[in-house]
Design a protein around this motif. Sequence first.
Motif, mmCIF file in Angstrom:
data_model
loop_
_atom_site.group_PDB
_atom_site.id
_atom_site.type_symbol
_atom_site.label_atom_id
_atom_site.label_comp_id
_atom_site.label_asym_id
_atom_site.label_seq_id
_atom_site.Cartn_x
_atom_site.Cartn_y
_atom_site.Cartn_z
ATOM 1 N N MET A 1 40.958 -27.326 38.805
ATOM 2 C CA MET A 1 41.540 -27.570 37.376
ATOM 3 C C MET A 1 43.111 -28.059 37.682
ATOM 4 O O MET A 1 43.657 -28.906 36.929
ATOM 5 N N PHE B 1 44.747 -29.466 31.338
ATOM 6 C CA PHE B 1 43.878 -28.856 32.392
ATOM 7 C C PHE B 1 44.543 -27.703 33.154
ATOM 8 O O PHE B 1 44.067 -26.826 33.487
ATOM 9 N N ALA C 1 43.777 -24.177 31.843
ATOM 10 C CA ALA C 1 42.764 -23.708 32.292
ATOM 11 C C ALA C 1 42.867 -23.322 33.766
ATOM 12 O O ALA C 1 42.595 -22.424 34.129
ATOM 13 N N GLY C 2 43.440 -24.012 34.627
ATOM 14 C CA GLY C 2 43.803 -23.741 36.033
ATOM 15 C C GLY C 2 44.605 -22.533 36.169
ATOM 16 O O GLY C 2 44.149 -21.609 36.725
#
Length: 180
Positions: A99, A125, A128-129
Motif C-alpha cells: 500500500m 493509500f 491504508a498502508g
Amino acid sequence: MSQFVWLLDRGAALVAYPVLYLAVLTGVLYNTESFGVLHEAAQRIHIELSVFAMIVTLLHAGLGILDAWFVVTGQVPAPAYSMPYFFGGITVGGGALLMLVVAVLGFTDAKRFERPWGPRVVHSFAYAGFTFGTVHAAAVGTDLTGLIRPLLGPSVAFLVYVLLLRLLMLRKSSSNTIST
C-alpha cells in the motif's frame, strides 16, 4: 549473523514506525491551509520525511524477509507465538509495504493513474498502508507489547482525530465556497 540481522530489523522497525506516523500526520496537514502554521510546517517537511520513512521501511522489509528466512529454515528459534500467527504478521506487513509503495507511485508517477483512481486517490493509500503497518507492529512487534495500550492506541486515535478535523474543515470550506 542472524542475531545481528534481527537487531537491525528491529532497529529499522522502531525508527520506521514513528517516522511513518509523522509522514502521515504531516500529509494530513499538507493540503489544508486552515491548519495555519501546522500546514506551513507540514509543507516544509512532509516530502523529505516521507522519503526517509520509505527508505527505512524498505530497509526493515528487506531485513525482515531475511530474518523470516532464518526462522523458516530453522537457523534461529521460532518466535514465542505460533507459525501461522507469524506468517499472518508477515502478510500484514507485506500488505502495508504494498500500500505504501502504491501511495508513493501515486505521487511520483501521477500520469500512470486515471480517474476514478487519480493520483490523489492513489496517494491516499498511505492511510491504508499505515493502518496495516500499525496492525503489523502491534501483532508481531515483540518490542511493542507493553506500549500498545498506553502509546500506540492514543497516538493512532490522535491521528484519526486530526484526519476527521481536516475532513470537517474541508467540508466547511467547500460549503462556504458553494454558498457565496
